[in-house]
Design a protein around this motif. Sequence first.
Motif, PDB file in Angstrom:
ATOM      1  N   ARG A   1       0.857  -1.195   0.000  1.00  0.00           N
ATOM      2  CA  ARG A   1       0.000   0.000   0.000  1.00  0.00           C
ATOM      3  C   ARG A   1       0.890   1.241   0.000  1.00  0.00           C
ATOM      4  NH1 ARG A   1      -4.920   0.270  -1.360  1.00  0.00           N
ATOM      5  NH2 ARG A   1      -5.725  -1.816  -1.293  1.00  0.00           N
ATOM      6  N   ALA A   2       0.568   2.181  -0.842  1.00  0.00           N
ATOM      7  CA  ALA A   2       1.383   3.394  -0.930  1.00  0.00           C
ATOM      8  C   ALA A   2       0.469   4.601  -1.117  1.00  0.00           C
ATOM      9  CB  ALA A   2       2.344   3.289  -2.108  1.00  0.00           C
ATOM     10  N   ARG A   3       0.986   5.780  -0.792  1.00  0.00           N
ATOM     11  CA  ARG A   3       0.235   7.009  -1.074  1.00  0.00           C
ATOM     12  C   ARG A   3       1.224   8.099  -1.498  1.00  0.00           C
ATOM     13  NH1 ARG A   3      -3.556   8.491   2.288  1.00  0.00           N
ATOM     14  NH2 ARG A   3      -3.970   6.399   3.085  1.00  0.00           N
ATOM     15  N   ALA A   4       0.692   9.126  -2.124  1.00  0.00           N
ATOM     16  CA  ALA A   4       1.559  10.211  -2.593  1.00  0.00           C
ATOM     17  C   ALA A   4       2.276  10.851  -1.408  1.00  0.00           C
ATOM     18  CB  ALA A   4       0.727  11.251  -3.338  1.00  0.00           C
ATOM     19  N   GLY A   5       3.595  11.013  -1.514  1.00  0.00           N
ATOM     20  CA  GLY A   5       4.364  11.626  -0.431  1.00  0.00           C
ATOM     21  C   GLY A   5       5.269  12.705  -0.990  1.00  0.00           C
ATOM     22  N   VAL A   6       6.156  13.223  -0.149  1.00  0.00           N
ATOM     23  CA  VAL A   6       7.075  14.274  -0.590  1.00  0.00           C
ATOM     24  C   VAL A   6       8.224  13.629  -1.364  1.00  0.00           C
ATOM     25  CG1 VAL A   6       8.581  16.166   0.177  1.00  0.00           C
ATOM     26  CG2 VAL A   6       6.487  15.605   1.470  1.00  0.00           C
ATOM     27  N   GLY A   7       8.370  14.002  -2.630  1.00  0.00           N
ATOM     28  CA  GLY A   7       9.473  13.481  -3.453  1.00  0.00           C
ATOM     29  C   GLY A   7       9.295  12.042  -3.894  1.00  0.00           C
TER      30      GLY A   7
END
Length: 346
Positions: free
Chosen positions: A241-247
């Motif tokens: 599971r992933a989500r939009a993050g910084v960089g």
Amino acid sequence: MSGLDLIDISKRFGQVSAVDSVTLSVPHGTFVCLLGPSGCGKTTLLRMIAGLEEPSSGELRMDGDRLNDIPAHRRDFGMVFQSLALFPHLSVGENIAYPLRIRGRSAAEQAARVKDLLDLVHLPGVADRAISQLSGGQRQRVAIARALAVSPRLFLLDEPLSALDAKLREAMQVELRQLQQQLGITTIVVTHDQREAMSMSDLIVVMSKGRIQQMAKPVDMYRRPANAFVADFLGQANLIRARAGVGGAAISGGVIPGLALPSGGGTLISVRPEDIAFVAGADGPVRARVGFIRDMGASVEFHLDAGEDRIVAVATPQARPDCRVGEEVSLSIPAEACVVFGEGEG
Ligand code: ATP
């Protein structure tokens, strides 16, 4: 028009939808594996192609001609079943010659063809033996030779190698593929073994619950699975599971730099174990703890706890990272190795 076409084929058994709207084209000379878990409908699909089962709806065509109303014995297809279905009271030669005998071919033609076919499947000189005198692998070859006796337009095999032990099975996979290439015969094999499908096919068709999930060349399917089911079924996959993050993309154990995800809810990504790299030092983008190490000689598997995710990484013995169970490690997951699935595909 060339080859076999299945057009919107479905099969229901009472309430059970065994095959659901399958459309598939198999060009001449192609080796196709129907791959999927038990009960996904692959045998039913093969039996419909063979003419042993009638579709509830849809059309089958061979070289543009409708097949639906042509009975199995007039389709000129060769078939090998898991059980092999050899005649135990007939000799090897009589088994192979059987399809020729019932078509009224002369004794001389039968004998010549049996000899050629036994040479083809690397079993010269055993025509007079009893079936009971053969090993499992040899019986397999006799069943293949019998199915090829009448030079079929299509070669259909249902789990042909599943009764063989692992080593013989791998050897027969290579043989079957070489034979198919030598003859250029259009071949469809049913299997639930992803290694078998990967190693033999021009085209893999992954099925689940009666439907085609993806149809692609083996390497393309491995690198770019269409959904989480295919990723997980064909080889090993880390589904994270992933989500939009910084960089980059944020995952439970750290970040995947450069992987752009749509903002909002979580997304499922897939990454292959061999694409995960160990990074020296303690400041890699993903932190994990070694939970288990599985050494298989030619490769070493590391089962790693990265936050809430259990991630599997594979290394060669030559590039084996120096770590033990319980230790903390740094990992890097390259953005280009990740396949991003939509929300609904998880
Ligand atoms: P396996 O690998 O276990 O052989 P499969 O993918 O080949 O599985 P099928 O044998 O095609 O799957 O079966 C698909 C579904 O259709 C299953 O739910 C099965 O129970 C059902 N089914 C198959 N044949 C019949 C039949 N003759 N009557 C009723 N249901 C059937």
